[in-house]
Design a protein around this motif. Structure first.
Motif, PDB file in Angstrom:
ATOM      1  N   LEU A  28      17.561  53.922  18.570  1.00 22.19           N
ATOM      2  CA  LEU A  28      16.499  53.623  19.533  1.00 22.19           C
ATOM      3  C   LEU A  28      15.966  54.908  20.169  1.00 22.19           C
ATOM      4  N   ILE A  29      16.882  55.847  20.423  1.00 25.01           N
ATOM      5  CA  ILE A  29      16.455  57.118  21.024  1.00 25.01           C
ATOM      6  C   ILE A  29      15.514  57.875  20.080  1.00 25.01           C
ATOM      7  N   VAL A  83      25.403  44.219  20.640  1.00 22.26           N
ATOM      8  CA  VAL A  83      26.122  44.583  21.867  1.00 22.26           C
ATOM      9  C   VAL A  83      27.129  43.491  22.221  1.00 22.26           C
ATOM     10  N   GLY A  89      12.230  56.195  20.052  1.00 21.97           N
ATOM     11  CA  GLY A  89      11.482  56.514  21.276  1.00 21.97           C
ATOM     12  C   GLY A  89      10.885  57.907  21.213  1.00 21.97           C
ATOM     13  N   ASP A 101      24.226  63.621  14.325  1.00 23.08           N
ATOM     14  CA  ASP A 101      24.401  62.228  13.934  1.00 23.08           C
ATOM     15  C   ASP A 101      23.370  61.266  14.533  1.00 23.08           C
ATOM     16  N   TYR A 102      22.103  61.649  14.527  1.00 19.11           N
ATOM     17  CA  TYR A 102      21.026  60.747  14.939  1.00 19.11           C
ATOM     18  C   TYR A 102      20.291  60.282  13.678  1.00 19.11           C
ATOM     19  N   ARG A 142      23.917  51.548  10.869  1.00 18.53           N
ATOM     20  CA  ARG A 142      25.387  51.524  10.800  1.00 18.53           C
ATOM     21  C   ARG A 142      26.072  52.030  12.077  1.00 18.53           C
ATOM     22  N   GLY A 143      26.052  51.196  13.111  1.00 18.03           N
ATOM     23  CA  GLY A 143      26.773  51.531  14.340  1.00 18.03           C
ATOM     24  C   GLY A 143      26.110  52.600  15.176  1.00 18.03           C
ATOM     25  N   LYS A 144      24.787  52.803  14.982  1.00 19.11           N
ATOM     26  CA  LYS A 144      24.105  53.827  15.778  1.00 19.11           C
ATOM     27  C   LYS A 144      22.898  53.219  16.480  1.00 19.11           C
ATOM     28  N   LEU A 145      23.074  52.061  17.080  1.00 21.66           N
ATOM     29  CA  LEU A 145      21.959  51.368  17.719  1.00 21.66           C
ATOM     30  C   LEU A 145      21.302  52.260  18.771  1.00 21.66           C
ATOM     31  N   LEU A 146      22.125  52.806  19.675  1.00 21.63           N
ATOM     32  CA  LEU A 146      21.587  53.604  20.771  1.00 21.63           C
ATOM     33  C   LEU A 146      20.822  54.824  20.247  1.00 21.63           C
ATOM     34  N   ARG A 147      21.455  55.543  19.333  1.00 26.90           N
ATOM     35  CA  ARG A 147      20.810  56.761  18.830  1.00 26.90           C
ATOM     36  C   ARG A 147      19.583  56.438  17.981  1.00 26.90           C
TER      37      ARG A 147
END
Lengths: 507, 165
Positions: free
Chosen positions: A168-169, A487, A172, A432-433, A161-166
């Protein structure tokens, strides 16, 4: 195939398995009723206790828990407007107004029968799809397995829900942790920093107990207080008439169950989407004069999300078992239980452990139905669960969590891992991760690396191996598309908003 | 609270912490053979890029807002401001209790650490009457002993001070 189904039922119909199924169901009802705990925490806490059990018994216990959680959550959602888990929030929209009108029994009865029917429809879909999935997964080799792990991480990140970057982090970070320990490829240890315990890698179960059970307890500590304070005023009547309401509104049950089934089969989407989508579709489908009553105590507003939640729970087994990509957090923790019992989630699971898997499906279904009826009998005590004080609840749960973590292999270092991951889990909640991707990475990390090296050997060190095979090429394309689409969509939205702003200013 | 580029300093902490951890990981990875480090180093390099994006997206600058909107719309600055924040001290105390409990288990063993933790937690954190604290501490210890020692026949860790390895 029928033979395997029957073996699954036969395995479940033993006294020991039935007893653990019932135990799991009671635990599920209890944990489901307490907001913030839910199925993931229950399974994380139970994981070490399943060590001494036969795999089949452990799966019966897990199925019992997963089947019991939704019913526990719906009771507190209806009676106290305090959903036990997030998907039950949709039930509270109409369930709580019904309770306020003195029709709590009607709402709980309807929720119970919708729960059961949803679970049965979900099971039928799993039974229909799993044999097909098995044939597909037999076509997979190391390149496909590697890309499947990558795709799983990306799917779950994009659906956070709108946390693509986090997402992926955290994925990782999970991979970095998964690479700690002895390495099959080079034959030496890595990233252990002289700590002998880490030669076996970071143990999955203590980490999961920390990430879910301990992190939630720290959260509860910080928030303080009790969950609700008006359980004493609860009145329950007309439950039988509520049970019948579900059959009267069969199109609503069917719609909700189908929505839940489809949503559950998509990894990472989760029960919240299933229950709210089912609720909103029911509102849309309602007659004009009926539509206004939603949110004020319409029984269909209870039936629709409840049917969807249980159907979703069953169908989310499909990606979890067939592809090793969990349908949600609860399924991610459940993957840990499978691993503990020597069943690596993923394609080969359906080939090597068919009887156990069908036993699990039957256990989950039986638990859905049993939990509905048991929940009806335990309405009042379950509503009192929410009165438990956080300051009392948290220490008790933490004692079981830490002792359980030690008991996994009688290693005290497990307790340290649990504490460390508890703090990491809390920080992830606080900042919020999403936690789901870290679990997938921990589960799939080592095998993904092994498959990567095997693929490179197969392709003589050339990356083209991933493009030359149709399934791996399709998986690669899907992974890239899933990364790019959100994106691009956000970029287009931004451009559209800017255009509107310019037009407004010009006007 | 002190702000840097419009954002409270504490909001940068997770990204900065991850950046430091990833850097250490990367340096360690390059001490291994090319085969052994291939995947971990690759992941760590990707992490460096992603965490840098996260760090920049947290700033309330134009580029920060754009990155946030494209890659992490749920973490928009306005939405973050609306999130309920608990006092930092309270959070540190909650974490310290967990650390203390784990340390007590390590030092004095499970059967002594459990009653000590439950009793002190209820008394100090929960401010419950003495008898209630004793009751819950005894109940928790009995539950752990019955479940692990009696039912599962597992020897509970005695603690470093009492002969544990």
């Amino acid at each position: 195939m029928l033979d395997m189904w029957l073996h699954g039922i036969e395995g479940l119909l033993q006294f020991r398995e039935l007893a653990f199924l019932a135990l799991g169901m009671f635990i599920g009802l209890f944990f489901g009723a307490i907001p913030g705990l839910g199925g993931a925490a229950a399974l994380a806490l139970l994981m070490p206790l399943t060590y001494g059990l036969e795999p089949f018994t452990a799966l019966a216990l897990s199925g019992g828990v997963m089947g019991g959680v939704p019913m526990g959550g719906s009771i507190t959602a209806i009676l106290l407007n305090t959903p036990g888990s997030a998907p039950n929030a949709a039930t509270a929209i109409d369930g709580y107004p019904l309770a306020q009108q003195g029709k709590a029994g009607l709402a709980i009865g309807a929720a119970a029968s919708a729960n059961s029917i949803g679970g049965i429809i979900g099971t039928v879909s799993v039974l229909a799809i799993l044999p097909v999935a098995k044939n597909i997964v037999l076509l997979f080799g190391p390149p496909e397995f590697f890309l499947l792990a990558l795709l799983g991480l990306v799917i779950v990140s994009t659906t956070s829900r709108g946390k693509l970057l986090r997402g992926l982090i955290t994925g990782g970070f999970g991979l970095m942790v998964a690479f700690i320990g002895y390495n099959d490829v080079s034959g030496g240890e890595r990233f252990t920093y002289g700590i002998e315990y880490l030669w076996d890698g970071v143990h999955l179960v203590p980490a999961l107990i920390g990430l879910f059970a301990v992190a939630e307890m720290i959260n509860l500590y910080v928030k303080g207080g009790s969950v609700a304070n008006n359980a004493a005023s609860v009145k329950i009547t007309k439950m039988t008439s509520g049970l019948m309401q579900t059959f009267r509104h069969w199109p609503t049950v069917l719609r909700g169950s189908l929505i839940g089934t489809v949503v559950g089969a998509v990894p990472g989407v989760g029960g919240v989407v299933a229950s709210f989508l089912s609720y909103s579709m029911t509102v849309q489908a309602a007659k004009e004069q009926d539509r206004d009553s939603f949110g004020k105590g319409n029984i269909k507003g209870v039936i629709a999300p409840e049917a969807a939640i249980n159907a979703k729970d069953c169908s989310s087994l499909i990606p979890t078992l067939a592809f090793g990509i969990p349908g949600g957090v609860e399924m991610a923790v459940f993957m840990g239980i499978l691993i503990v019992h020597g069943m690596q989630p993923g394609p080969l699971l359906l080939v090597d452990h068919q009887v156990e898997i069908y036993g699990l499906i039957w256990a989950l279904t039986a638990s859905c139905v049993l939990a509905s009826f048991t929940g009806l009998m335990l309405v009042k005590p379950l509503s009192y669960v929410t009165l438990l004080d956080a300051q009392i609840l948290a220490p008790m749960v933490l004692c079981v969590a830490f002792a359980g973590s030690y008991a996994i292999d009688m290693t005290i270092e497990n307790v340290i891992v649990t504490a460390v991951f508890g703090v990491i889990g809390y920080l992830m909640v606080r900042f919020d991760y999403p936690r789901l991707t870290i679990v997938i990475a921990l589960v799939l990390g080592a095998s993904a690396e092994r498959n990567f090296h095997q693929s490179m050997l197969m392709g003589d060190g050339k990356w083209s191996i991933y493009l030359n095979r149709p399934i791996s090429a399709a998986l690669l394309a899907a992974t890239i598309a899933l990364l790019v689409i959100p994106v691009v969509r956000a970029m287009l939205n931004q451009a559209a908003n800017r255009k509107i702003l310019v037009e407004k200013e010009a006007a | 609270m002190k702000r840097v580029l419009g954002t409270p300093v504490t909001d940068y902490m997770p990204a900065l912490g991850l950046l430091a951890v990833t850097a250490i990981y990367l340096v360690t990875a390059y001490q291994y053979s090319p085969d052994a480090r291939a995947v971990p180093a690759g992941v760590a390099w990707v992490m460096m890029i992603l965490v840098s994006f996260d760090l920049v997206s947290r700033t309330r600058t134009k580029i920060g807002a754009t990155l946030m909107h494209w890659l992490n719309p749920a973490g928009d600055a306005d939405k973050q401001d609306a999130v309920k924040r608990y006092p930092v001290l309270k959070q540190i105390v909650a974490v310290a209790w967990i650390a203390g409990f784990a340390a007590a288990m390590l030092l004095i063993g499970i059967l002594y650490a459990v009653p000590l933790y439950v009793f002190s937690s209820l008394l100090i954190q929960g401010r419950r009457p003495l008898l209630v604290c004793i009751g819950f501490a005894a109940a928790a210890t009995l539950m752990i002993w019955l479940l692990f020692d009696v039912v599962l026949s597992l020897e509970l860790y005695p603690g470093i001070l009492f002969g544990g390895a």
